[in-house]
Design an enzyme around this catalytic site. Structure first.
Site, PDB file in Angstrom:
ATOM      1  N   LYS A 164       0.833  -1.202   0.000  1.00 31.27           N
ATOM      2  CA  LYS A 164       0.000   0.000   0.000  1.00 31.27           C
ATOM      3  C   LYS A 164       0.866   1.249   0.000  1.00 31.27           C
ATOM      4  CE  LYS A 164      -1.667   2.034   3.600  1.00 31.27           C
ATOM      5  NZ  LYS A 164      -2.372   2.391   4.849  1.00 31.27           N
ATOM      6  N   ASP A 182      -6.421   1.113   0.941  1.00 32.37           N
ATOM      7  CA  ASP A 182      -6.456   1.409   2.365  1.00 32.37           C
ATOM      8  C   ASP A 182      -7.826   1.020   2.909  1.00 32.37           C
ATOM      9  OD1 ASP A 182      -8.209   3.374   1.535  1.00 32.37           O
ATOM     10  OD2 ASP A 182      -7.155   5.026   2.505  1.00 32.37           O
TER      11      ASP A 182
END
Length: 295
Positions: A164, A182
């Site tokens: 991420k 997220d």
């Protein structure tokens, strides 16, 4: 009891009965009508709906951007690591002092741990984060000549850097398209029935297959913006949602338009955004520095 008293009592009883019978029965409290059951759709129909959602969000958030303040790849990398388990606002209020003291990987790698920890304390989990920041800074210094690499496989080798974080840096500092999964992104794409996966990497793979690569980075921003401003986790503002007709979960939140508008956040609700230094085209107000009450 005298005849007169009996007569009076009977009249009183009759009056009470009449009054009771005359009462209007209050109707049951009306509840919001549940959303219509979402009909199963083909994969092609889902892809078309997903791409329409993206187009609609592009019109609503033409100014969508990463909500972390940064001036270079190193600052974005550090800010993204700090953003775990806290808000971008709190990170943005913390990083000015951090980068003033440690502007380069070399400076941060040589930091006194306790001093670094004290600066980043407001972001939470400051000891673990300080360890990651010093570790990744040392790796940048020793393995990459003090520069943040522009390849996913290099970034994920750095301490505290996962997929991420790597996609955030690649997409916003290097222009390399990527999906950033997220909490907000995963929640919304599942709410929209674009995937039923829970694992971030599987979510990323399935969403990447739906959209053109050129859209990946901006799609991430738009979805996150929407999740923070309108499609909240516990009480989405369904009645104020511009993509309500495309949403299988419409009705999970407040559907009354007036009540829904009161749930809007950041610039949508007339409040400051998360960045202290937002892009020039951002229509909302900048956030205030740490310690000024706007936290």
């Amino acid at each position: 009891m005298s005849a007169t008293a009996k007569k009076a009592a009977k009249a009183d009883k009759t009056a009470k009965a009449a009054k009771s019978a005359a009462k209007v029965v209050k109707p049951e409290k009306k509840t919001a009508k549940p959303a219509k059951a979402w009909k199963p759709e083909s994969h092609l129909a889902m892809v078309r709906r997903a791409r329409k959602i993206n187009r609609e969000l592009a019109e609503v958030y033409p100014y969508a951007h990463p909500e972390l303040d940064f001036r270079n790849p190193f600052e974005l990398l550090v800010a993204t690591v700090l953003s775990a388990q806290t808000t971008d606002l709190r990170v943005n209020q913390t990083t000015p002092a951090l980068f003033a003291k440690y502007p380069t990987p070399e400076d941060m790698a040589a930091a006194v741990p306790e001093e670094l920890e004290e600066i980043i304390r407001p972001t939470g989990f400051f000891r673990a984060k300080a360890k990651s920041l010093m570790g990744l800074s040392a790796a940048l210094r020793d393995d990459f000549g003090g520069r943040v690499p522009g390849r996913l496989e290099d970034l994920v080798r750095l301490p505290g850097v996962g997929r991420k974080t790597a996609n955030v840096v690649l997409g916003n500092a290097f222009g390399v398209p990527g999906i950033t999964v997220d909490t907000h992104f995963g929640r919304l794409v599942r709410r929209w029935k674009l995937t039923d996966q829970e694992d971030p990497e599987k979510v990323e793979a399935e969403i990447c297959a739906i959209f053109p690569k050129s859209e990946w980075t901006m799609l991430s921003h738009r979805v996150v913006f929407h999740g923070r401003r309108i499609c909240h986790s516990r009480k989405p503002a369904c009645g104020a949602c511009p993509i309500a007709p495309l949403c299988p979960a419409y009705g999970e939140g407040e559907t009354d338009p007036e009540k829904a508008r009161k749930l809007l956040k950041y610039e949508m609700g007339g409040y400051p955004g998360q960045r202290l230094a937002p892009p020039p085209d951002y229509p909302g107000r900048p956030a205030a520095p740490l310690g000024t009450g706007d936290e």
